[in-house]
Design an enzyme around this catalytic site. Structure first.
Site, PDB file in Angstrom:
ATOM      1  N   ASN A   1      -1.181  -9.323   4.440  1.00  0.00           N
ATOM      2  CA  ASN A   1      -0.398  -8.289   5.152  1.00  0.00           C
ATOM      3  C   ASN A   1      -1.284  -7.093   5.494  1.00  0.00           C
ATOM      4  O   ASN A   1      -1.180  -6.511   6.573  1.00  0.00           O
ATOM      5  CB  ASN A   1       0.799  -7.847   4.313  1.00  0.00           C
ATOM      6  CG  ASN A   1       1.937  -8.852   4.384  1.00  0.00           C
ATOM      7  OD1 ASN A   1       2.541  -9.020   5.434  1.00  0.00           O
ATOM      8  ND2 ASN A   1       2.200  -9.544   3.302  1.00  0.00           N
TER       9      ASN A   1
ATOM     10  N   HIS B   1       9.343  -7.695   2.544  1.00  0.00           N
ATOM     11  CA  HIS B   1       9.882  -8.651   1.575  1.00  0.00           C
ATOM     12  C   HIS B   1      10.124  -9.990   2.282  1.00  0.00           C
ATOM     13  O   HIS B   1      10.667 -10.007   3.395  1.00  0.00           O
ATOM     14  CB  HIS B   1      11.181  -8.113   0.959  1.00  0.00           C
ATOM     15  CG  HIS B   1      11.761  -9.011  -0.076  1.00  0.00           C
ATOM     16  ND1 HIS B   1      11.241  -9.093  -1.358  1.00  0.00           N
ATOM     17  CD2 HIS B   1      12.781  -9.903  -0.022  1.00  0.00           C
ATOM     18  CE1 HIS B   1      11.931 -10.013  -2.042  1.00  0.00           C
ATOM     19  NE2 HIS B   1      12.868 -10.507  -1.258  1.00  0.00           N
TER      20      HIS B   1
HETATM   21  C1  GRF Z   1       3.480 -12.681  -0.208  1.00  0.00           C
HETATM   22  O1  GRF Z   1       4.304 -13.460  -1.075  1.00  0.00           O
HETATM   23  C2  GRF Z   1       4.345 -11.903   0.712  1.00  0.00           C
HETATM   24  O2  GRF Z   1       5.527 -12.629   0.980  1.00  0.00           O
HETATM   25  C3  GRF Z   1       4.672 -10.682  -0.065  1.00  0.00           C
HETATM   26  O3  GRF Z   1       3.522 -10.435  -0.863  1.00  0.00           O
HETATM   27  C4  GRF Z   1       2.811 -11.664  -1.078  1.00  0.00           C
HETATM   28  C5  GRF Z   1       1.336 -11.584  -0.822  1.00  0.00           C
HETATM   29  O4  GRF Z   1       1.102 -10.918   0.358  1.00  0.00           O
HETATM   30  N1  GRF Z   1       4.991  -9.576   0.810  1.00  0.00           N
HETATM   31  P1  GRF Z   1      -0.430 -10.550   0.775  1.00  0.00           P
HETATM   32  O5  GRF Z   1      -1.030 -11.791   1.338  1.00  0.00           O
HETATM   33  O6  GRF Z   1      -1.144 -10.091  -0.483  1.00  0.00           O
HETATM   34  O7  GRF Z   1      -0.304  -9.471   1.784  1.00  0.00           O
END
Ligand code: GRF
Length: 205
Positions: free
Chosen positions: A14, A118
């Site tokens: 993210n 989320h």
């Molecule tokens: C993922 O499960 C996502 O759904 C949630 O956080 C987890 C890891 O996200 N928001 P990232 O790849 O570390 O951003």
């Protein structure tokens, strides 16, 4: 310029989506996902080993680690986070795969300026115990035909703040928690970029 502090705990996909959106904006790519007038001033991780830290370092973004080892006391750990947010003049806090709860002192000082992504259609499959793969497994166990992702304002509850944007994702009969997680994650990245793009234009929510 919207100053963004991103809080992470894991792989940082993210975070990468935000980095990519800002890069596109710098390259004058005018897409619905390119972000202008925003910068990531720091990445704060609750885990020393989070790959998200490597992603930040690769782009010359300041990193701060506030983990349970260095800060076993939750109050001290959150104070360290609050100091870092203040020090960089943070306008927007983004929880991007952040697996710790933020202290109410931070939530109050940055009321309306903290967002979380989320991996479900809130109010379904959210709150205490619903994170990561557990969300998707619960969706499958309940034989849902759709799931989704939600960006919401963080309040003092868990996944309970006002929804800013959410989008449905189909659940396929042959899905596993992994395949569903991967499909939802793509939507998370897109929603996060859209929300931050708009916040950067409007200077907030
Ligand atoms: C993922 O499960 C996502 O759904 C949630 O956080 C987890 C890891 O996200 N928001 P990232 O790849 O570390 O951003």
């Amino acid at each position: 310029m919207l100053k963004i502090s991103v809080l992470v705990s894991g792989g940082g996909t993210n975070l990468q989506a935000i980095i990519d959106g800002i890069q596109e904006g710098k390259n004058n790519i005018d897409s619905e996902l390119s972000i202008v007038n925003a910068e990531i001033v720091q990445v704060i991780s609750s885990k020393k080993q989070a790959f998200a830290l490597k992603r930040a370092e690769k782009h010359g973004i300041k990193t701060v680690v506030a983990d349970h080892q260095d800060y076993p006391d939750s109050k001290e750990r959150n104070q360290r986070i609050l100091e870092a947010l203040r020090h960089e003049g943070t306008d927007l806090v983004v929880l991007a795969g952040y697996m710790s709860i933020l202290d109410s002192t931070i939530v109050r000082e940055y009321a309306g300026k903290i967002i979380n992504i989320h991996p479900s259609l809130i109010p379904k499959y959210c709150g205490t115990g619903y994170y990561g793969k557990r969300v998707h497994q619960a969706v499958l166990d309940n034989k849902e035909t759709e799931s989704g992702a939600t960006v919401h304002i963080v309040d003092e509850g868990v996944d309970t703040g006002p929804i800013i944007l959410q989008e449905k994702v189909p659940v396929n009969p042959e899905d596993s928690a992994d395949t569903l997680a991967a499909r939802v994650l793509e939507t998370e990245h897109r929603l996060l970029r859209k929300v931050i793009k708009e916040a950067a234009v409007k200077g907030g929510f």
